[in-house]
Enzyme design. Structure first.
Site, PDB file in Angstrom:
ATOM      1  N   PHE A 158      -4.944 -29.854   5.847  1.00  0.00           N
ATOM      2  CA  PHE A 158      -5.672 -30.911   6.373  1.00  0.00           C
ATOM      3  C   PHE A 158      -5.803 -31.058   7.898  1.00  0.00           C
ATOM      4  O   PHE A 158      -4.637 -30.536   8.563  1.00  0.00           O
ATOM      5  CB  PHE A 158      -4.880 -32.213   5.996  1.00  0.00           C
ATOM      6  CG  PHE A 158      -4.812 -32.577   4.691  1.00  0.00           C
ATOM      7  CD1 PHE A 158      -5.841 -33.528   4.164  1.00  0.00           C
ATOM      8  CD2 PHE A 158      -4.057 -32.045   3.715  1.00  0.00           C
ATOM      9  CE1 PHE A 158      -5.812 -33.639   2.835  1.00  0.00           C
ATOM     10  CE2 PHE A 158      -3.878 -32.561   2.408  1.00  0.00           C
ATOM     11  CZ  PHE A 158      -4.875 -33.345   1.988  1.00  0.00           C
ATOM     12  N   ASP A 159      -6.875 -31.541   8.610  1.00  0.00           N
ATOM     13  CA  ASP A 159      -6.650 -31.979   9.933  1.00  0.00           C
ATOM     14  C   ASP A 159      -6.019 -33.325   9.867  1.00  0.00           C
ATOM     15  O   ASP A 159      -5.767 -33.864   8.863  1.00  0.00           O
ATOM     16  CB  ASP A 159      -7.998 -32.137  10.428  1.00  0.00           C
ATOM     17  CG  ASP A 159      -8.318 -32.327  11.939  1.00  0.00           C
ATOM     18  OD1 ASP A 159      -7.405 -32.233  12.707  1.00  0.00           O
ATOM     19  OD2 ASP A 159      -8.982 -33.008  12.294  1.00  0.00           O
ATOM     20  N   PHE A 160      -5.602 -33.866  11.132  1.00  0.00           N
ATOM     21  CA  PHE A 160      -4.740 -34.916  10.946  1.00  0.00           C
ATOM     22  C   PHE A 160      -5.840 -36.072  11.463  1.00  0.00           C
ATOM     23  O   PHE A 160      -5.922 -37.041  10.829  1.00  0.00           O
ATOM     24  CB  PHE A 160      -3.701 -34.673  12.212  1.00  0.00           C
ATOM     25  CG  PHE A 160      -2.598 -35.943  12.223  1.00  0.00           C
ATOM     26  CD1 PHE A 160      -1.973 -36.192  11.024  1.00  0.00           C
ATOM     27  CD2 PHE A 160      -2.293 -36.812  13.257  1.00  0.00           C
ATOM     28  CE1 PHE A 160      -0.889 -37.206  10.869  1.00  0.00           C
ATOM     29  CE2 PHE A 160      -1.463 -37.675  13.076  1.00  0.00           C
ATOM     30  CZ  PHE A 160      -0.779 -38.100  11.935  1.00  0.00           C
TER      31      PHE A 160
END
Length: 352
Positions: free
Chosen positions: A206-208
């Site tokens: 995941f990106d944040f």
């Protein structure tokens, strides 16, 4: 005389206890049967599990089918699908992810427990042309039994009806509309994907910002145009938990599955966890603190975290080799999508 009386009393007591035992057992069996019948009549509850809505365009490679539909029209497309309905479709970009996600159902602690993951097919096909999709699902042994066929209509309005926490499709218009309505959705990007059938682990990256959380911090960076303002904001708010982003509920469901794996490990030290979650963020220190504290507050265990501070993500992801990667910025996905399953989340300021 007394001995005979005692013997008679003992026999009566035994008979009474035996009758009582039989009655109790029959009563318990009767109640158990009633409860089972009642539960079978109850609606199938989706609220207690992770529910994925999936378009056939995400699960299978439909390039040839789409080409026929666009070049020759619906009737020719219908004939083509009927002719080939027993020929399995080729695996699509999201296939490795979905196959492993469904394998998490093996983690249920008891055989009678409800599954942890439910995948529902949401298709623009009608039931006739969609038969090939369902036949392909059966061919590959995927436990997907629920499907919706809408004959060209968008499945957007049915997302809340099925408590869907992630909707995946290759149709960008459907996703953009879904995200604008506040639904969790992502565009499965085109790519040439190879899968290792011997690899039983499920790695999700995941990106944040704009994915797990909202775009509050990203908005400051875009408005001010410099990292200094971004870092100052995050440092001053390091103890303030971020607002949830579009995939917040999805990752929280994964966290619940992680807890089940932890319980498995406590019971069997040799148990090998299936699920591994990674964070691959453009953030770096000091803005990492607020990110970690937010994830901690959500009860999410991140197995690997990369705070790259502007370093290209593709080299890290190539080594990690996740089965799916979620990011809100196309610039981070364009190179990555060529070699691993990638999903664009068109949310927030970077997508306006």
């Amino acid at each position: 005389m007394l001995t005979g009386w005692v013997l008679d009393m003992a026999i009566c007591a035994i008979n009474y206890n035996l009758i009582n035992y039989i009655f109790t057992c029959n009563f318990i069996n009767y109640i158990t049967k009633l409860l089972k019948e009642f539960s079978e009549r109850m609606p199938y509850d989706l609220t207690k599990r992770l529910v994925i809505g999936l378009a056939s365009s995400a699960l299978f490679d439909l390039k040839k089918s789409d080409k026929i539909f666009k070049s020759k029209g619906e009737q020719h497309y219908r004939k083509y699908q009927r002719k080939n309905e027993n020929i399995p479709l080729e695996k699509g970009v999201a296939f490795p992810f979905i196959k492993r996600l469904l394998s998490l159902n093996s983690l249920t602690l008891k055989p009678e427990d409800e599954p942890l993951v439910e995948v529902i097919l949401l298709s623009r096909n009608d039931p006739d042309t969609g038969l090939r999709v369902m036949n392909s699902i059966e061919h590959y042994g995927l436990n997907i039994t629920r499907a919706v066929f809408l004959q060209g209509k968008s499945p957007l309005s049915y997302i809340p009806a099925f408590d869907i926490e992630l909707f995946l499709t290759a149709n960008s218009d459907d996703v953009k509309l879904a995200v604008s309505e506040g639904y969790p959705a992502g565009i499965v990007m085109k790519g040439s994907i190879k899968d290792d059938n011997q690899d039983s682990e499920l790695r999700i990256a995941f990106d944040f910002d704009g994915v797990i959380i909202d775009d509050e911090a990203e908005l400051i960076y875009q408005r001010e145009g410099n990292l200094k303002s971004f870092h100052e904001n995050e440092k001053s708010k390091q103890d303030i938990i971020h607002n949830p982003g579009p995939l917040n509920k999805f990752i929280q469901r994964l966290a619940q599955i992680q807890q089940i794996e932890h319980k498995k490990i406590s019971q069997d030290p040799k148990f090998q966890p299936i699920l591994k979650i990674a964070l691959v963020s453009a953030r770096n220190a000091p803005s990492h603190k607020r990110a970690i504290k937010t994830l901690r507050n959500l009860g999410i265990e991140i197995n690997e975290a990369f705070f790259l501070g502007g370093i290209a993500k593709n080299k890290v992801l190539e080594i990690m080799n996740p089965h799916i990667f979620f990011d809100d910025q196309l610039t981070h996905l364009q190179n990555v999508a060529k070699f691993l399953p990638s999903v664009h989340i068109p949310f927030g300021v970077t997508n306006r």
